[in-house]
Design a protein around this motif. Structure first.
Motif, mmCIF file in Angstrom:
data_model
loop_
_atom_site.group_PDB
_atom_site.id
_atom_site.type_symbol
_atom_site.label_atom_id
_atom_site.label_comp_id
_atom_site.label_asym_id
_atom_site.label_seq_id
_atom_site.Cartn_x
_atom_site.Cartn_y
_atom_site.Cartn_z
ATOM 1 N N GLY A 83 0.836 -1.187 0.000
ATOM 2 C CA GLY A 83 0.000 0.000 0.000
ATOM 3 C C GLY A 83 0.869 1.234 0.000
ATOM 4 N N ARG A 84 0.259 2.366 -0.232
ATOM 5 C CA ARG A 84 0.989 3.619 -0.249
ATOM 6 C C ARG A 84 1.476 3.979 1.156
ATOM 7 N NH1 ARG A 84 -0.346 6.406 -5.120
ATOM 8 N NH2 ARG A 84 -2.113 5.425 -6.204
ATOM 9 N N ASN A 85 2.415 4.892 1.247
ATOM 10 C CA ASN A 85 2.852 5.404 2.541
ATOM 11 C C ASN A 85 1.657 6.007 3.271
ATOM 12 O OD1 ASN A 85 5.512 4.706 2.071
ATOM 13 N ND2 ASN A 85 6.070 6.715 1.265
ATOM 14 N N ALA A 141 -0.823 4.251 4.513
ATOM 15 C CA ALA A 141 -2.039 3.431 4.349
ATOM 16 C C ALA A 141 -2.418 2.691 5.621
ATOM 17 C CB ALA A 141 -1.856 2.440 3.201
ATOM 18 N N GLN A 159 7.987 -2.732 0.334
ATOM 19 C CA GLN A 159 7.664 -1.862 -0.791
ATOM 20 C C GLN A 159 8.320 -2.297 -2.092
ATOM 21 O OE1 GLN A 159 5.459 0.467 -1.051
ATOM 22 N NE2 GLN A 159 4.859 0.497 1.101
ATOM 23 N N GLU A 200 -5.492 0.167 2.043
ATOM 24 C CA GLU A 200 -5.834 1.519 1.623
ATOM 25 C C GLU A 200 -6.680 2.165 2.708
ATOM 26 O OE1 GLU A 200 -6.985 3.276 -2.637
ATOM 27 O OE2 GLU A 200 -8.601 2.071 -1.760
ATOM 28 N N GLN A 240 -0.775 -0.139 -9.651
ATOM 29 C CA GLN A 240 -0.924 1.285 -9.917
ATOM 30 C C GLN A 240 -1.964 1.908 -9.006
ATOM 31 O OE1 GLN A 240 0.870 3.295 -12.033
ATOM 32 N NE2 GLN A 240 -0.256 4.911 -10.975
ATOM 33 N N TYR A 281 -3.193 0.806 -5.946
ATOM 34 C CA TYR A 281 -2.994 0.758 -4.497
ATOM 35 C C TYR A 281 -1.601 1.200 -4.056
ATOM 36 C CZ TYR A 281 -7.304 -1.976 -4.502
ATOM 37 O OH TYR A 281 -8.591 -2.404 -4.671
ATOM 38 N N VAL A 282 -0.608 1.084 -4.932
ATOM 39 C CA VAL A 282 0.771 1.411 -4.552
ATOM 40 C C VAL A 282 1.295 2.618 -5.327
ATOM 41 C CG1 VAL A 282 3.087 0.463 -4.208
ATOM 42 C CG2 VAL A 282 1.120 -1.053 -4.093
ATOM 43 N N GLY A 283 0.718 2.849 -6.506
ATOM 44 C CA GLY A 283 1.149 3.991 -7.303
ATOM 45 C C GLY A 283 2.355 3.712 -8.169
#
Length: 240
Positions: free
Chosen positions: A35-37, A39, A196, A212, A233, A235-237
């Motif tokens: 997940g993104r930072n 999350a 990551q 998320e 793309q 959920y993590v970018g």
């Protein structure tokens, strides 16, 4: 057997981070949280460990409910934790840091003597045998990560939480951490991994849970992740 988390809610003061967070990791399986930072991945590990007290939900390790227990009792149920940043005792020697894990294992009544458990941990990281009397703070970053994992393994955990274990490491050390994580899976340990590095996840994880806004929102087999780059793309970018 393994780890099961159901409907976990947790946060810091009035700030709620986790909302209805759920997952399961079976014995001999590696599950990765992606997940993104921000999350909620690290908070999830802390809440499972009891370092952040859940306000709702259940955490079960090998069938035992631990969500209501103090954090210091989590290792008694076979839960090991390697936090981001390692959190070693820098002024203590490698041997003394390992002793902390051994004492936790003794309290938990884990299998084997302390000497046997230490030997098993050092078998995975033989480089540490040459540095037992060296202060932990003087080790390289990779060696410190080895020590942090070895200390957790001295508990003889059935469930191991790993938070960004390859962060800031050179490629050879990253490869070694991956090898050890896979070896633990082969020993029947349930591994919950926050990572990551997507390529690392694809190589060693069995399943991926995307996080998320503090929720576990999607799950996919790691082997299928290549077929779903849109999820990376979203959920993590990142793409592949």
């Amino acid at each position: 057997m393994g780890l099961r988390v159901e409907g976990l809610a947790a946060g810091y003061g009035a700030t709620r981070v986790l909302r209805d967070f759920s997952l399961s990791v079976e014995a001999g399986e590696i599950l990765c949280l992606l997940g993104r930072n921000g999350a909620g991945k690290t908070t999830a590990l802390k809440a499972i460990m009891g370092l952040v007290k859940p306000s709702a939900g259940r955490v079960m390790v090998d069938g035992a409910e631990i969500a209501t227990l103090p954090a210091e009792q989590a290792p008694l149920h076979g839960l090991g934790y390697v936090p981001q940043g390692r959190r070693l005792f820098a002024e203590l020697s490698v041997a003394e840091n390992l002793e902390i894990g051994l004492m936790a294992g003794d309290k938990a009544g884990r299998g084997g003597s302390a000497a046997e458990r230490r030997a098993k941990a050092l078998d995975l990281f033989p480089q540490l045998r040459e540095r037992l009397q060296q202060r932990a703070g003087t080790l390289s970053g990779g060696e410190q990560q080895m020590l942090a994992i070895a200390r957790a393994l001295c508990l003889e955990p059935t469930v191991l939480l790993l938070d960004e274990p390859t962060e800031g490491l050179m490629p050879s050390m990253i490869a070694r951490i991956r090898e050890v994580t896979t070896a633990l899976k082969d020993r029947g340990v349930a591994v919950l991994l926050v990572e990551q590095r997507v390529e690392a996840v694809l190589e060693i994880a069995d399943r991926v849970v995307f996080v998320e806004n503090g929720r576990s929102v999607d799950e996919v087999a790691a082997s299928d992740l290549r077929l779903h780059p849109e999820k990376l793309q979203r959920y993590v970018g990142v793409g592949r």
